[in-house]
Design a protein around this motif. Structure first.
Motif, PDB file in Angstrom:
ATOM      1  N   GLU A  74      -3.275   6.611  -6.500  1.00 37.37           N
ATOM      2  CA  GLU A  74      -2.716   5.512  -7.292  1.00 37.37           C
ATOM      3  C   GLU A  74      -3.314   4.164  -6.886  1.00 37.37           C
ATOM      4  O   GLU A  74      -3.555   3.314  -7.743  1.00 37.37           O
ATOM      5  CB  GLU A  74      -1.193   5.466  -7.135  1.00 37.37           C
ATOM      6  N   ARG A  75      -3.558   3.979  -5.570  1.00 37.27           N
ATOM      7  CA  ARG A  75      -4.190   2.731  -5.126  1.00 37.27           C
ATOM      8  C   ARG A  75      -5.582   2.588  -5.732  1.00 37.27           C
ATOM      9  O   ARG A  75      -5.967   1.508  -6.173  1.00 37.27           O
ATOM     10  CB  ARG A  75      -4.249   2.667  -3.599  1.00 37.27           C
ATOM     11  N   ALA A  76      -6.332   3.686  -5.754  1.00 38.28           N
ATOM     12  CA  ALA A  76      -7.671   3.656  -6.353  1.00 38.28           C
ATOM     13  C   ALA A  76      -7.570   3.337  -7.849  1.00 38.28           C
ATOM     14  O   ALA A  76      -8.359   2.550  -8.378  1.00 38.28           O
ATOM     15  CB  ALA A  76      -8.384   4.983  -6.124  1.00 38.28           C
ATOM     16  N   MET A  77      -6.594   3.946  -8.509  1.00 41.31           N
ATOM     17  CA  MET A  77      -6.394   3.678  -9.935  1.00 41.31           C
ATOM     18  C   MET A  77      -5.994   2.215 -10.164  1.00 41.31           C
ATOM     19  O   MET A  77      -6.491   1.575 -11.094  1.00 41.31           O
ATOM     20  CB  MET A  77      -5.328   4.619 -10.512  1.00 41.31           C
ATOM     21  N   GLU A  80      -8.921   0.002  -9.935  1.00 44.31           N
ATOM     22  CA  GLU A  80      -9.733   0.142 -11.139  1.00 44.31           C
ATOM     23  C   GLU A  80      -9.075  -0.589 -12.316  1.00 44.31           C
ATOM     24  O   GLU A  80      -9.742  -1.277 -13.079  1.00 44.31           O
ATOM     25  CB  GLU A  80      -9.958   1.612 -11.483  1.00 44.31           C
ATOM     26  N   PHE A  81      -7.758  -0.455 -12.454  1.00 48.09           N
ATOM     27  CA  PHE A  81      -7.045  -1.144 -13.535  1.00 48.09           C
ATOM     28  C   PHE A  81      -7.184  -2.664 -13.393  1.00 48.09           C
ATOM     29  O   PHE A  81      -7.398  -3.371 -14.376  1.00 48.09           O
ATOM     30  CB  PHE A  81      -5.567  -0.765 -13.561  1.00 48.09           C
ATOM     31  N   LEU A  82      -7.050  -3.168 -12.168  1.00 48.29           N
ATOM     32  CA  LEU A  82      -7.168  -4.607 -11.950  1.00 48.29           C
ATOM     33  C   LEU A  82      -8.589  -5.091 -12.240  1.00 48.29           C
ATOM     34  O   LEU A  82      -8.780  -6.161 -12.808  1.00 48.29           O
ATOM     35  CB  LEU A  82      -6.746  -4.975 -10.525  1.00 48.29           C
ATOM     36  N   SER A  87       0.820  -1.212   0.000  1.00 45.32           N
ATOM     37  CA  SER A  87       0.000   0.000   0.000  1.00 45.32           C
ATOM     38  C   SER A  87       0.857   1.267   0.000  1.00 45.32           C
ATOM     39  O   SER A  87       0.552   2.237  -0.696  1.00 45.32           O
ATOM     40  CB  SER A  87      -0.916  -0.008   1.224  1.00 45.32           C
ATOM     41  N   GLU A  88       1.937   1.242   0.766  1.00 49.53           N
ATOM     42  CA  GLU A  88       2.789   2.428   0.890  1.00 49.53           C
ATOM     43  C   GLU A  88       3.568   2.743  -0.380  1.00 49.53           C
ATOM     44  O   GLU A  88       4.109   3.831  -0.523  1.00 49.53           O
ATOM     45  CB  GLU A  88       3.739   2.262   2.081  1.00 49.53           C
ATOM     46  N   GLU A  89       3.604   1.799  -1.301  1.00 48.07           N
ATOM     47  CA  GLU A  89       4.299   2.015  -2.568  1.00 48.07           C
ATOM     48  C   GLU A  89       3.533   2.980  -3.465  1.00 48.07           C
ATOM     49  O   GLU A  89       4.077   3.526  -4.409  1.00 48.07           O
ATOM     50  CB  GLU A  89       4.504   0.666  -3.270  1.00 48.07           C
ATOM     51  N   PHE A  90       2.253   3.200  -3.125  1.00 47.46           N
ATOM     52  CA  PHE A  90       1.372   4.022  -3.959  1.00 47.46           C
ATOM     53  C   PHE A  90       0.694   5.105  -3.134  1.00 47.46           C
ATOM     54  O   PHE A  90       0.469   4.935  -1.939  1.00 47.46           O
ATOM     55  CB  PHE A  90       0.271   3.139  -4.580  1.00 47.46           C
ATOM     56  N   THR A  91       0.350   6.186  -3.801  1.00 49.88           N
ATOM     57  CA  THR A  91      -0.470   7.207  -3.155  1.00 49.88           C
ATOM     58  C   THR A  91      -1.905   6.679  -3.076  1.00 49.88           C
ATOM     59  O   THR A  91      -2.253   5.695  -3.726  1.00 49.88           O
ATOM     60  CB  THR A  91      -0.468   8.526  -3.961  1.00 49.88           C
ATOM     61  N   GLN A  92      -2.743   7.373  -2.315  1.00 51.68           N
ATOM     62  CA  GLN A  92      -4.150   6.966  -2.212  1.00 51.68           C
ATOM     63  C   GLN A  92      -4.803   6.974  -3.599  1.00 51.68           C
ATOM     64  O   GLN A  92      -5.551   6.059  -3.942  1.00 51.68           O
ATOM     65  CB  GLN A  92      -4.895   7.895  -1.257  1.00 51.68           C
TER      66      GLN A  92
END
Length: 158
Positions: free
Chosen positions: A136-139, A142-144, A129-134
């Motif tokens: 980016e996590r939402a994106m 959505e991508f997955l 989770s920490e590898e991404f911003t909030q």
């Protein structure tokens, strides 16, 4: 002249390292390997941990419901539940109205094993989770989801 093989990337020379499926598979394998290392000291496998994790939120769930929740076959879940029951991590009893349905619940030992495993497994989730911003996590979610829908569509065309 285009061929049906072009759609699959064969004639276009789509190498394995250029296929998104390979990236997804490598990522999944890395996650499973890390989680195996995380839950092993608690005496659990990843499928056992997943079952205990799902049971914590769904006490009394049936084996079939648990299989759906953990994304495994009912047969695979039967093996997991048998092992967990033999180790005293769960208890199963007939449903009060549906005698053919067994309700499954965590025991105190199961809650302890889950807590020990989750304390380590959550470190993997946190690092991811920490590898991404909030955003980016939402994106990424959505991508997955889009990947899943594309795979489902492609599979129905086979």
């Amino acid at each position: 002249m285009a061929t049906s093989r072009d759609k699959r990337g064969q004639a276009a020379g789509l190498r394995p390292d250029k296929r998104l499926g390979m990236n997804i598979k490598r990522t999944e394998q890395a996650l499973i390997t890390a989680k195996q290392l995380a839950v092993r000291p608690a005496g659990l496998t990843v499928p056992q941990y997943a079952a205990l994790f799902a049971l914590a939120d769904n006490p009394g769930i049936s084996g079939a419901g648990l299989a759906r929740s953990c994304l495994v076959t009912p047969q695979a879940m039967t093996v997991v539940l048998k092992n967990l029951e033999e180790r005293g991590f769960i208890e199963r009893s007939p449903h009060p109205w549906h005698r053919n349905v067994l309700e499954t619940r965590l025991t105190d030992a199961g809650r302890e094993a889950l807590a020990a495993a989750d304390a380590r497994a959550v470190l993997i989730e946190r690092a991811l989770s920490e590898e991404f911003t909030q955003e980016e996590r939402a994106m990424l979610r959505e991508f997955l989801l889009r990947c899943e829908r594309a795979i489902d569509r492609a599979a129905t065309d086979l």
